[in-house]
Motif scaffolding. Structure first.
Motif, short mmCIF file in Angstrom:
data_model
loop_
_atom_site.label_atom_id
_atom_site.label_comp_id
_atom_site.label_asym_id
_atom_site.label_seq_id
_atom_site.Cartn_x
_atom_site.Cartn_y
_atom_site.Cartn_z
N THR A 56 0.81 -1.19 0.51
CA THR A 56 -0.54 0.17 0.40
C THR A 56 1.32 1.21 -0.05
O THR A 56 2.08 0.87 0.67
CB THR A 56 -0.28 0.45 1.16
OG1 THR A 56 -0.08 -0.40 2.82
CG2 THR A 56 -1.84 -0.89 1.43
N ARG A 106 -6.30 -5.17 -4.95
CA ARG A 106 -8.54 -5.62 -5.10
C ARG A 106 -8.96 -4.08 -5.61
O ARG A 106 -8.35 -2.83 -5.12
CB ARG A 106 -8.79 -5.36 -4.06
CG ARG A 106 -9.32 -5.38 -2.78
CD ARG A 106 -8.96 -5.34 -1.77
NE ARG A 106 -8.54 -5.15 0.06
CZ ARG A 106 -8.90 -6.00 0.50
NH1 ARG A 106 -9.90 -6.60 1.39
NH2 ARG A 106 -7.78 -5.16 1.85
N THR A 143 -11.14 -0.53 -5.46
CA THR A 143 -11.67 -0.23 -4.29
C THR A 143 -12.84 1.51 -4.91
O THR A 143 -13.22 1.90 -4.56
CB THR A 143 -10.10 0.28 -3.62
OG1 THR A 143 -10.11 1.80 -4.46
CG2 THR A 143 -9.63 -0.63 -3.07
N ARG A 144 -12.58 1.56 -6.41
CA ARG A 144 -13.59 2.31 -7.14
C ARG A 144 -13.91 1.84 -8.33
O ARG A 144 -12.78 1.65 -9.28
CB ARG A 144 -12.67 3.10 -7.34
CG ARG A 144 -13.87 4.78 -8.13
CD ARG A 144 -13.69 6.02 -7.75
NE ARG A 144 -12.65 6.45 -8.21
CZ ARG A 144 -13.15 6.23 -10.09
NH1 ARG A 144 -14.26 5.71 -10.18
NH2 ARG A 144 -11.84 6.09 -10.82
N GLU A 153 -9.31 2.36 -9.53
CA GLU A 153 -8.28 2.78 -8.82
C GLU A 153 -8.60 1.24 -7.75
O GLU A 153 -9.32 1.10 -8.04
CB GLU A 153 -9.55 3.62 -7.62
CG GLU A 153 -9.82 4.71 -8.02
CD GLU A 153 -8.24 5.54 -9.08
OE1 GLU A 153 -7.37 5.66 -8.13
OE2 GLU A 153 -8.76 5.97 -9.72
N ILE A 154 -7.16 0.80 -6.82
CA ILE A 154 -6.95 -0.26 -6.74
C ILE A 154 -6.39 0.08 -5.34
O ILE A 154 -5.66 1.04 -5.00
CB ILE A 154 -6.21 -0.85 -7.67
CG1 ILE A 154 -4.32 -0.53 -7.90
CG2 ILE A 154 -6.38 -1.28 -9.03
CD1 ILE A 154 -3.47 -1.06 -8.60
N GLU A 155 -6.62 -1.11 -4.84
CA GLU A 155 -5.46 -1.26 -3.56
C GLU A 155 -4.72 -2.07 -3.88
O GLU A 155 -4.47 -3.17 -3.83
CB GLU A 155 -6.42 -1.39 -2.24
CG GLU A 155 -5.89 -1.21 -0.86
CD GLU A 155 -6.28 -2.42 0.66
OE1 GLU A 155 -5.98 -2.40 1.79
OE2 GLU A 155 -7.70 -2.26 0.38
N ASP A 171 -11.52 -10.38 -6.35
CA ASP A 171 -12.40 -9.89 -5.30
C ASP A 171 -13.09 -10.57 -4.40
O ASP A 171 -12.32 -11.61 -3.47
CB ASP A 171 -13.94 -9.99 -6.48
CG ASP A 171 -13.99 -11.54 -6.59
OD1 ASP A 171 -13.77 -12.34 -6.42
OD2 ASP A 171 -14.54 -11.65 -7.65
N ASP A 172 -14.43 -10.63 -3.29
CA ASP A 172 -14.43 -11.10 -2.47
C ASP A 172 -14.84 -12.10 -2.78
O ASP A 172 -15.15 -13.35 -1.71
CB ASP A 172 -15.73 -10.10 -1.55
CG ASP A 172 -16.01 -8.74 -0.91
OD1 ASP A 172 -14.07 -8.50 -1.04
OD2 ASP A 172 -17.15 -7.69 -1.11
#
Ligand SMILES: Nc1nc2c([nH]c(=O)n2[C@H]2C[C@H](O)[C@@H](COP(=O)(O)OP(=O)(O)OP(=O)(O)O)O2)c(=O)[nH]1
Length: 167
Positions: free
Chosen positions: A21, A118, A120-121, A93-95, A45-46
């Motif tokens: 990060t 993952r 994030t947006r 957007e990613i983390e 993904d989840d």
């Protein structure tokens, strides 16, 4: 996307604990001077599925599947490059999470470094690729990955098959 780096000649994968990060960078995230680094991300993904993207160019790679990413520009931090490439290629957007591993590419001196991550947006959308697929661990062999990606996909299979948190 272009063909001046070819995948192959895989080195051992190096899945580790370092978090990627932006808030948790360490000394390895130094600006690339010579521009021989390709960065990519296994976006999860989840449901523990990974996003695979099908290249539409250039000819030798068209139709092969890859982790989203691209070349680090001279002077650019590798994680900045990863975020930039995901914006450019997927409009997301990613983390960035822990490293998945890295492999050598067939062009001398070039390395492909891959992280878990993952979205994030936004939902990923087709910009530079011609197909996107979310693959579960049992589906990882359903697509034809770039040749260099073999050890990375194998490590991803191991990671996804291991119960517990991925980040
Ligand atoms: N992004 C990505 N590149 C990969 C993977 N496997 C693999 O061999 N590669 C290679 C293919 C290319 O030679 C190189 C990435 O170059 P690229 O042309 O996609 O980079 P880029 O998006 O920065 O494109 P460009 O600005 O140079 O046109 O890394 C992978 O899983 N993901």
């Amino acid at each position: 996307m272009n063909a001046d780096v070819e995948g192959l000649d895989a080195l051992p994968s190096t899945h580790g604990r370092r978090r990627g990060t932006p808030e948790d960078r360490d000394g390895t995230d130094s600006p690339v001077v010579k521009g021989r680094l390709v960065v990519a991300v296994a976006l999860l993904d989840d449901d523990r599925r990974v996003l695979a993207a099908r290249r539409r160019e250039p000819h030798p790679y068209a139709g092969m599947w890859e982790f989203p990413g691209g070349k680090v520009e001279p002077g650019e931090h590798e994680l900045d490059a990863l975020v930039r490439e995901c914006r450019e290629e997927l409009d997301v957007e990613i983390e960035v999470g822990p490293p998945l591993g890295e492999v050598g590419l067939s062009s001398p001196g070039w390395v492909l470094r891959v992280w878990l991550g993952r979205v994030t947006r936004q939902q990923p959308r087709l910009v530079e690729h011609d197909e996107l697929r979310w693959l579960g661990v049992a589906e990882l062999d359903d697509v034809r990955w770039m040749p260099a990606d073999g050890p990375l996909v194998a490590e991803l299979r191991r990671v996804l098959s291991t119960p517990g948190s991925l980040f």
